[in-house]
Design a protein around this motif. Structure first.
Motif, PDB file in Angstrom:
ATOM      1  N   ALA A   2      44.085  56.429  57.602  1.00 15.55           N
ATOM      2  CA  ALA A   2      43.601  55.162  57.057  1.00 15.55           C
ATOM      3  C   ALA A   2      42.463  54.561  57.881  1.00 15.55           C
TER       4      ALA A   2
ATOM      5  N   THR B 162      46.052  52.268  52.749  1.00 16.81           N
ATOM      6  CA  THR B 162      44.946  51.320  52.647  1.00 16.81           C
ATOM      7  C   THR B 162      43.964  51.568  53.786  1.00 16.81           C
TER       8      THR B 162
ATOM      9  N   SER C 265      41.233  50.872  56.478  1.00 19.00           N
ATOM     10  CA  SER C 265      40.986  49.654  57.251  1.00 19.00           C
ATOM     11  C   SER C 265      40.050  49.952  58.417  1.00 19.00           C
TER      12      SER C 265
END
Length: 495
Positions: free
Chosen positions: A81, A216, A218
């Motif tokens: 991520a 997600t 990031s």
């Protein structure tokens, strides 16, 4: 663990030899024969030019990620991520640096046009390599094997249409060849991304029982700094190795008035070597995560090192022997121009396969151990030697001079890595083992000379030589029949 290594290696080698050999010897060679020497030469020089700055695309992230995930699989979701956004930012920096340097050294407008697409190709290639590092770190070598041949398989299909359709072949241009590679690589990246996401989600469910497996992306500045800090030694190693592995054709193209043609000649001589180098590289694909896992668990790596060395010894010595003996007929079989020049380059470069293969074993072992300082010192020596010898030999001997430069740099760096690895891991090499190796090498030389004198066509003599090498590897006790039976039995059981 040795059975696991050998069986996965056989699967990976089989797929890649079938696909990538056809790519290198069939498609890439066919394109070079169809295009003019100058057009292919400038493409090949530009391709190697883009490799020089590949370090910016990765900064050691992939090797650091592969080693870390192999030792701690649970970190995959977190790293995935946060690393993917960093890779995209680095791609932008790569573009700026690449075109900035290209402007400084005054490439023409057509070269800039090709460079634009080759830049996209390298960005996609780097992304695919990172995605595959996650999969191989989980020891999912069969899935990784599929991804390793996907882009070349697609390129082969497209290029076959261009090369073997009369209307398309007559209008073939070097830029079309580049377009096809970019499209194929994009499809491969997309496929790898999907597989990586699926594997990451399944790992999260298995290890944490967490139903929320959504990933997600990031941006974590502190994490990025940490990754780049630990990845920097890997990045420096990649940069130094790129300079002494890829500078040859760039220097040929820049130093000589007929640099584009000489670069094409070097590419012709290097093509067969490149095809077998792929075999040695595939060892490192499996060895890096395997060594990393074994080192963490304090397992003895000497048996894996030994079996890797023995397999590559047979392949490298055999390849060098037949290359020197049959270089001219092989070049006549593959090409329709600059055959004698390519033959001389090929003879020298064929010996490079030996030290390069040893690097893929002992250099990979040191990388898995995190011994980056020693590796970087060795690579720096290799870069200085390669550039220095190239500056001396290219103006006088052209492409052949660059081939001698490559052999010198590769041999010295391989010897240094072997010495460091043997001492660091306390791997003992007995006198009897050394005598076996010397016996095998001597037997290969004698058998090659004897078979070469037979009054039969050269390609039959070549096949007889290869069969003799395999037989001699058992006679000299490099391999044992009982070990082969064990590996074959394991493969049959898995099927």
């Amino acid at each position: 663990m040795k059975k696991f290594f050998v069986t996965n290696l056989i699967f990976l080698l089989t797929l890649n030899i079938l696909i990538k050999s056809f790519w290198i010897l069939g498609i890439d060679r066919g394109v070079q024969n169809t295009l003019s020497s100058g057009d292919y030469g400038i493409y090949y020089a530009l391709l190697n030019f883009t490799y020089l700055f590949n370090i910016i695309l990765d900064l050691g992230i992939t090797q650091f990620n592969n080693r870390t995930i192999a030792q701690n699989p649970i970190l995959l979701r977190k790293y995935f991520a946060k690393i993917l956004p960093l890779k995209l930012v680095l791609a932008g920096v790569y573009c700026v640096v690449l075109f900035g340097v290209a402007f400084i050294i005054s490439y023409d407008s057509f070269s800039f046009f090709l460079l634009k697409w080759l830049c996209v190709f390298q960005i996609l290639t780097s992304l695919l390599t990172y995605l595959r590092s996650n999969i191989s770190a989980l020891l999912l070598f069969k899935t990784d094997s599929f991804l390793s041949i996907l882009d070349k398989s697609l390129t082969i299909i497209f290029c076959c249409l261009m090369l073997y359709t009369p209307i398309l072949k007559n209008g073939l241009k070097v830029e079309y060849f580049v377009y096809v590679q970019v499209i194929s690589m994009f499809v491969s990246v997309l496929t790898a991304l999907i597989i990586c996401l699926v594997k990451t989600k399944s790992l999260v469910k298995k290890e944490t029982n967490n139903k929320n497996t959504f990933i997600t992306l990031s941006w974590d500045t502190k994490f990025m700094r940490t990754v780049l800090k630990f990845g920097f030694p890997y990045a420096l190693l990649t940069l130094l190795m790129a300079f002494y592995n890829r500078m040859d054709t760039v220097m040929i193209e820049r130093l000589l008035s007929d640099g584009d043609i000489q670069s094409g000649i070097y590419a012709s001589g290097f093509r067969l070597v490149d095809s077998v180098n792929m075999v040695a590289y595939l060892f490192s694909v499996i060895l890096l995560p395997l060594f990393a896992r074994m080192i963490k668990e304090k397992q003895d790596v000497s048996e894996i090192v030994k079996v890797s060395f023995q397999i590559l010894l047979l392949i490298t010595i055999g390849f060098a022997a037949v290359s020197v003996t049959y270089s001219l007929p092989l070049m006549e079989l593959l090409y329709n121009k600059h055959i004698e020049e390519s033959s001389r380059v090929y003879q020298v470069l064929s010996f490079c396969f030996i030290p390069v293969s040893m690097t893929y074993i002992f250099g990979t072992l040191l990388t898995a151990n995190g011994s980056l300082k020693k590796l970087n010192i060795v690579a720096l020596c290799g870069m200085i030697i390669n550039i220095g010898v190239n500056l001396l030999l290219i103006p006088k001997f052209k492409a052949v001079g660059s081939a001698y430069s490559a052999l010198t740099a590769q041999s010295i760096t391989a010897i240094l890595q072997i010495i460091i690895a043997l001492k660091m891991f306390n791997i003992k090499v007995g006198k009897i083992y050394v005598l076996k190796i010397l016996c095998f090498i001597t037997s290969v030389i004698i058998s090659t000379l004897l078979i070469e004198k037979l009054s039969i066509v050269w390609h039959v003599r070549l096949v007889l030589s290869l069969m003799a090498y395999v037989l001699l590897s058992f006679v000299c006790r490099i391999f044992s029949v009982s070990e082969m039976k064990t590996y074959i039995g394991t493969l049959i059981d898995k099927k």
